[in-house]
Design a protein around this motif. Structure first.
Motif, PDB file in Angstrom:
ATOM      1  N   ASN A 185       0.815  -1.126   0.003  1.00 17.29           N
ATOM      2  CA  ASN A 185       0.053   0.184  -0.028  1.00 17.29           C
ATOM      3  C   ASN A 185       1.001   1.240   0.026  1.00 17.29           C
TER       4      ASN A 185
ATOM      5  N   GLU B 284       0.651   5.163   1.166  1.00 16.29           N
ATOM      6  CA  GLU B 284      -0.344   5.727   2.094  1.00 16.29           C
ATOM      7  C   GLU B 284      -0.589   7.355   1.244  1.00 16.29           C
ATOM      8  N   GLN B 285      -1.660   8.050   1.346  1.00 13.76           N
ATOM      9  CA  GLN B 285      -2.026   9.210   0.642  1.00 13.76           C
ATOM     10  C   GLN B 285      -2.283  10.245   1.873  1.00 13.76           C
TER      11      GLN B 285
ATOM     12  N   PRO C 253      -4.467  12.233   4.152  1.00 18.51           N
ATOM     13  CA  PRO C 253      -5.891  12.125   4.454  1.00 18.51           C
ATOM     14  C   PRO C 253      -6.661  13.368   3.751  1.00 18.51           C
ATOM     15  N   PRO C 254      -8.030  12.904   3.503  1.00 18.40           N
ATOM     16  CA  PRO C 254      -8.701  11.860   3.740  1.00 18.40           C
ATOM     17  C   PRO C 254      -8.695  10.751   2.865  1.00 18.40           C
ATOM     18  N   MET C 255      -7.590  10.991   1.978  1.00 13.05           N
ATOM     19  CA  MET C 255      -7.668  10.071   0.631  1.00 13.05           C
ATOM     20  C   MET C 255      -7.143   8.480   1.314  1.00 13.05           C
ATOM     21  N   LYS C 256      -7.824   7.495   0.556  1.00 11.75           N
ATOM     22  CA  LYS C 256      -7.457   6.066   1.196  1.00 11.75           C
ATOM     23  C   LYS C 256      -6.174   5.729   0.351  1.00 11.75           C
ATOM     24  N   PRO C 257      -5.476   4.761   1.045  1.00 11.71           N
ATOM     25  CA  PRO C 257      -4.082   4.244   0.323  1.00 11.71           C
ATOM     26  C   PRO C 257      -4.358   3.833  -1.035  1.00 11.71           C
TER      27      PRO C 257
ATOM     28  N   ARG D 121      -3.397   0.839  -3.671  1.00 11.65           N
ATOM     29  CA  ARG D 121      -2.942  -0.639  -3.490  1.00 11.65           C
ATOM     30  C   ARG D 121      -2.130  -0.809  -4.714  1.00 11.65           C
TER      31      ARG D 121
ATOM     32  N   GLY E 158      -6.995   2.132  -6.440  1.00 10.30           N
ATOM     33  CA  GLY E 158      -7.496   3.311  -5.580  1.00 10.30           C
ATOM     34  C   GLY E 158      -8.408   4.422  -6.160  1.00 10.30           C
ATOM     35  N   ALA E 159      -8.270   5.485  -5.476  1.00 12.65           N
ATOM     36  CA  ALA E 159      -8.914   6.786  -6.163  1.00 12.65           C
ATOM     37  C   ALA E 159      -8.531   7.058  -7.244  1.00 12.65           C
TER      38      ALA E 159
END
Length: 141
Positions: free
Chosen positions: A42, A44-45, A47-51, A53, A71-72
């Motif tokens: 993963n 990490e991004q 916040p509030p973005m999700k990690p 993959r 992901g996003a």
């Protein structure tokens, strides 16, 4: 067999006279297949973005690397030695179609530890935007 591993990624980018270096250490997995290694981890991004993959597939013949992010913003970069591929790279403003020219792919992985490295150039609309070097060091836990 999938094994848990400590993964360190060092990426260097050169943009004309400017350069940048990014380092990340994370935990993930490595799986050895007959013809390739598959790393998953993963990213990490903020916040509030999700990690994101990331799945990195490196051919044992050192001819091809695939870097897929989900992901996003999703992307799939295909890096092949001495070959240019058109790849989509997802951003918050939409997808960008980029040319990825693979320069070198090297690996030295045995006894559950080692490294994978690869270099590639990125162009957008045929204009070189960056020269990139990535080294991924892996050690099974």
């Amino acid at each position: 067999m999938v094994k848990n591993a400590l993964i360190k990624i060092v990426g260097k980018q050169k943009y004309g006279p400017d350069s940048d270096k990014i380092e990340m250490t994370t935990v993930g997995t490595i799986e050895e297949k007959d013809d390739c290694y598959i790393l998953r981890y993963n990213e990490e991004q903020e916040p509030p973005m999700k990690p994101l993959r990331t799945k990195l597939t490196i051919s044992k013949d050192e001819q091809r690397v695939e870097m897929m992010r989900t992901g996003a913003y999703g992307s799939l970069l295909i890096i092949e030695r001495s070959k240019r591929n058109l790849c989509n790279y997802g951003t918050g403003f939409g997808d960008i179609l980029m040319g990825i020219y693979g320069k070198n792919i090297d690996s030295d992985y045995k006894n559950d530890e080692g490294y994978f490295s690869f270099g590639y150039d990125i162009d957008v609309n045929g204009a070189l935007t960056s020269e990139n070097e990535v080294k991924v060091t892996v050690k099974v836990n």
